[in-house]
Design a protein around this motif. Structure first.
Motif, PDB file in Angstrom:
ATOM      1  N   HIS A 180       0.863  -1.183   0.000  1.00  0.00           N
ATOM      2  CA  HIS A 180       0.000   0.000   0.000  1.00  0.00           C
ATOM      3  C   HIS A 180       0.895   1.227   0.000  1.00  0.00           C
ATOM      4  N   GLU A 214      -3.872   7.930   7.137  1.00  0.00           N
ATOM      5  CA  GLU A 214      -5.188   7.508   6.640  1.00  0.00           C
ATOM      6  C   GLU A 214      -5.161   6.042   6.213  1.00  0.00           C
ATOM      7  N   ARG A 215      -4.035   5.608   5.596  1.00  0.00           N
ATOM      8  CA  ARG A 215      -3.926   4.203   5.184  1.00  0.00           C
ATOM      9  C   ARG A 215      -3.950   3.284   6.399  1.00  0.00           C
ATOM     10  N   ASP A 220      -5.769   3.613   8.935  1.00  0.00           N
ATOM     11  CA  ASP A 220      -7.168   3.401   9.316  1.00  0.00           C
ATOM     12  C   ASP A 220      -7.803   2.263   8.526  1.00  0.00           C
ATOM     13  N   GLU A 221      -7.241   1.955   7.356  1.00  0.00           N
ATOM     14  CA  GLU A 221      -7.788   0.884   6.521  1.00  0.00           C
ATOM     15  C   GLU A 221      -7.317  -0.494   6.952  1.00  0.00           C
ATOM     16  N   GLY A 222      -6.244  -0.533   7.738  1.00  0.00           N
ATOM     17  CA  GLY A 222      -5.758  -1.828   8.192  1.00  0.00           C
ATOM     18  C   GLY A 222      -4.322  -1.714   8.701  1.00  0.00           C
TER      19      GLY A 222
END
Length: 790
Positions: A671, A681-682, A684-686
């Motif tokens: 990512h 922010e990334r 927060d996605e995992g």
């Protein structure tokens, strides 16, 4: 015998016993009697001397004056006194003080004159010497450029100090006593008066510098000295001193100081420029090297191996440029006095194995054969492994460049000298060799054997200069022996254990430390450490006006020594300083049990807050990325039961692309984020298995990202590997190293080596996740990989 006759005999006997020449004269001045001492001295008789015969023994140059005054006194009946020379029996004239008084009868008439002559030759000579001394002193005072003055025993200026009054414009009455203090600059008056009182009280010589007002109103710097003049009994009779105008010297010193600071500022600007340029140059080189390696892998996969040699040349040239950049940066650090060493324990044979692997292609390029002569029991060292390795790589590369179809021998020996173990490394070649003249200038910067050597073999002439600087910084040295046309031998001697390389304290530092130890018991002091004299003066004056007692140091090493001696209330600490920077001083203070609680206020003009917060990185690599190192490093963080996920945070899209393609080929899920804010922010996605983080980015840099990451509940233990093209200072490395596993300089390792290092690190954490067939290789690579990635 009548009483009168008896009395006369008594007087005559008394006159004969006098040490002076005695005589008696009639009322008219004619001498009628001399005592025996007169005849003994003059060698005359009464017949020759009676009446006015005494004129025969008087000096002719004085006779007329003496006789005139003698007759006038007798005519007036007044007591007579005069000095003149009289000739002795040996013909030598001696000076006498003569006195005569009249004796009168009852009616007041003069009956007799009684007189004496006292020998004053010695006294007169002493007076003459004293007069000459006074004349010389007066001439000295008149001709001296200094202001010469004197005081009484109590130290008060006396009347008649004309040199003082002529210079200052004060009158005698104004300067008398302690009035001289009014001519001293108001800021210096208290210090001057206190020092003078202490000197008078202790009867010790007086030395001080202060500013004094000249009669035209100008303030002049004065060097003042005075010494007591003692009497025979040891008491002080007076003080004699002088003021010497040193304004011109002070201004010259200030000019030199300004020039020195300007030169230092220029040198700092140059070093900063070189550091910045190295960053800018490393960024495109990172792309060249990275794409070359990736293309090589893809060409191998496509079966187009015929294109690989060209790609290898591109990569080789880029790495050569990177080496030149690193050399210039090393020289910049050496010139600025900021080259540091860090000891680590390592096996000598393993380190030599790394060196041989790194130079293998250079040795084979000209069909040379490399021979190793290293005992199995060579043992280990506690030295700066990176610098030892670089020294040997430089020597082997140098030998390979100047040898063709020959033999290069690398030998190592351990021996015991003066109670310590030493390692001796020698690189011998059978190349072109050197003349004695060439050997003499070989280690100078930008110097090679001669111009034809530069044209034929190339190079900048920095490698050997850097090698010598490294060797000396590690406590050893390098030498060379050579026979022209037959080859050369370069020999490095290093202590097996790195020792402190601090400079010896200067006499001023020793004196300051002695004073500090005395002050520690008496005062609550603030310590100001700054290499800028203007900053020290301004801060000192401000703090002193606020009631603090201030001590200063001009560099970090002296400041740390004073801190340990003074135990100050607080420390004001600059960052950029010679010999030992502020971060190193701060670290030493916090590591000292007696100083750890001391408040420290940083006074640098550089904003280092981001750096100070960067405490959460797990690893550190410097661009251009060494991909093998990175891959090996990342394997450490790959989960054993699921695909590994990497969050790549870097503002360089090309760098992200190269990393993504390389890591994806190894099975990682990647990512991407173009700055720290997007990276958060990334998250927060995992939660990723690993974060690869650049430091220098817009919007939110790597330091701020680390701070925020470690503050998150889901980010406290996420491994982070830092990627940067920034040249890392020891302070930055120390801060990031608190929570890092490795620090890798970008371009120092290949892509494959980075990958291998990641696998090794992963194996250390999860040994069972590594196939047994690879464990032996991993163990070997781990042993040969230094804490900075080799």
């Amino acid at each position: 015998m009548s009483e009168a006759a008896l009395r006369e005999d008594d007087y005559r006997n008394l006159a004969e016993s006098l040490p002076q020449l005695a005589w008696i004269a009639e009322a008219d001045g004619a001498i009628v009697w001399y005592n025996q001492r007169w005849y003994d001295y003059t060698g005359t008789t009464f017949d020759a001397m009676q009446g006015w015969g005494w004129r025969a023994v008087h000096h002719p140059d004085h006779l007329e004056r003496v006789e005139a005054r003698f007759r006038r006194a007798f005519a007036n009946g007044e007591p007579w006194e005069d000095t003149f020379p009289l000739k002795g029996a040996d013909g030598v004239f001696r000076w006498f003080l003569s006195r005569a008084r009249p004796f009168r009868d009852a009616s007041g008439q003069i009956v007799r004159w009684y007189g004496t002559n006292t020998d004053i030759t010695r006294r007169r000579a002493a007076e003459e010497r004293l007069r000459h001394a006074q004349d010389r002193f007066r001439a000295l005072v008149d001709s001296a450029a200094a202001i010469i003055w004197s005081t009484d025993a109590t130290g008060e200026l006396t009347i008649g100090q004309w040199r003082w009054t002529a210079y200052t414009g004060q009158s005698d009455e104004e300067a008398q006593g302690w009035g001289w203090v009014e001519a001293v600059h108001p800021d210096d008056q208290g210090r001057a008066a206190d020092a003078w009182s202490r000197a008078v009280e202790t009867r010790t010589p007086f030395e001080i510098e202060y500013r004094m007002r000249r009669r035209d109103g100008a303030w002049r710097h004065m060097e003042v000295r005075a010494a007591p003049v003692t009497a025979e009994d040891g008491s002080v009779r007076e003080w004699v001193g002088m003021h010497v105008d040193i304004t011109d010297r002070k201004e010259a010193e200030a000019e030199i100081d300004r020039a020195r600071h300007a030169a230092e500022a220029a040198n700092r600007a140059k070093s900063q420029f070189i550091a910045n340029m190295s960053h800018e140059l490393r960024t495109p080189l990172s792309a060249v090297i990275g794409y070359s390696e990736m293309l090589a892998e893809e060409l191998e996969d496509l079966g187009q191996a015929e294109l690989l040699p060209d790609l290898r040349k591109i990569e080789s040239s880029a790495r050569h440029l990177l080496g030149l950049i690193n050399d210039v940066l090393d020289i910049s650090k050496i010139e600025a006095g900021r080259m540091t060493v860090a000891a680590e324990d390592f096996a000598v044979r393993d380190m030599i194995g790394d060196v041989v692997a790194a130079t293998e292609s250079l040795t084979a390029k000209k069909r040379n054969r490399l021979v190793l002569d290293v005992p199995d029991d060579i043992g280990a060292m506690s030295q700066d492994q990176g610098k030892v390795r670089q020294c040997l790589v430089n020597l082997l590369g140098n030998a390979a460049k100047f040898t063709e179809g020959g033999t290069i021998t690398l030998s190592a020996r351990r021996d015991h000298q003066d109670g310590a173990d030493w390692l001796t490394f020698a690189v011998t070649d059978t190349g072109i060799g050197l003349t004695q003249e060439q050997c003499g200038r070989l280690f100078e910067r930008f110097a090679q054997a001669d111009e034809s050597t530069t044209r034929q073999f190339g190079g900048t002439g920095l490698g050997l200069a850097i090698t010598r600087a490294f060797c000396r910084r590690m406590g050893g040295d390098i030498t060379v022996t050579s026979t022209y046309g037959e080859g050369a031998t370069f020999t490095i001697q290093l202590p097996a254990v790195l020792t402190a390389q601090d400079d010896e304290p200067t006499p001023e530092e020793m004196r300051a430390l002695a004073e500090a130890k005395q002050e520690a018991a008496r005062h609550d002091t603030v310590l100001l450490v700054d290499d800028d004299p203007a900053a020290r003066e301004l801060l000192s004056r401000f703090l002193e006006r606020e009631g603090f007692r201030v001590r200063t140091a001009s560099d970090g090493k002296a400041g740390l020594a004073l801190a340990r001696a003074l135990k100050p209330r607080a420390i004001l600490l600059d960052i950029e300083m010679p010999r030992m920077d502020g971060w190193s001083v701060l670290h030493a203070i916090r590591s000292d049990a007696e100083l750890a609680a001391t408040p420290v206020i940083m006074t640098s003009v550089v904003n280092e807050q981001g750096l100070g917060r960067a405490l959460g990185a797990t690893d550190y690599l410097v661009k251009p990325i060494d991909w093998d190192h990175l891959k090996g490093l990342m394997e450490r963080y790959r989960p054993s039961d699921a695909p590994g996920t990497v969050l790549l945070v870097d503002d360089d899209s090309d760098a992200r692309e190269r990393l993504r393609r390389s890591l994806a080929r190894d099975g990682w899920t990647v990512h991407e984020a173009e700055n720290g804010a997007v990276g958060l922010e990334r998250l927060d996605e995992g939660r990723p298995s690993l974060i690869l983080l650049d430091l220098m980015m817009p919007v939110m840099d790597g330091f701020d990202f680390l701070t925020r990451l470690r503050a998150r509940p889901d980010g406290a233990d996420v491994p982070v590997v830092v990627l940067t093209a920034k040249d890392i200072t020891p302070a930055e490395k120390e801060r990031l190293g608190r929570d890092t596993e490795r620090v890798i300089v970008k371009g120092s390792l290949s892509l494959n080596e980075i990958g291998r290092l990641l696998r090794n690190m992963y194996a250390e954490r999860v040994p069972d996740a590594v196939p047994a067939s690879l464990q032996g290789l991993i163990d070997e690579l781990a042993a040969r990989t230094g804490p900075e990635g080799g």
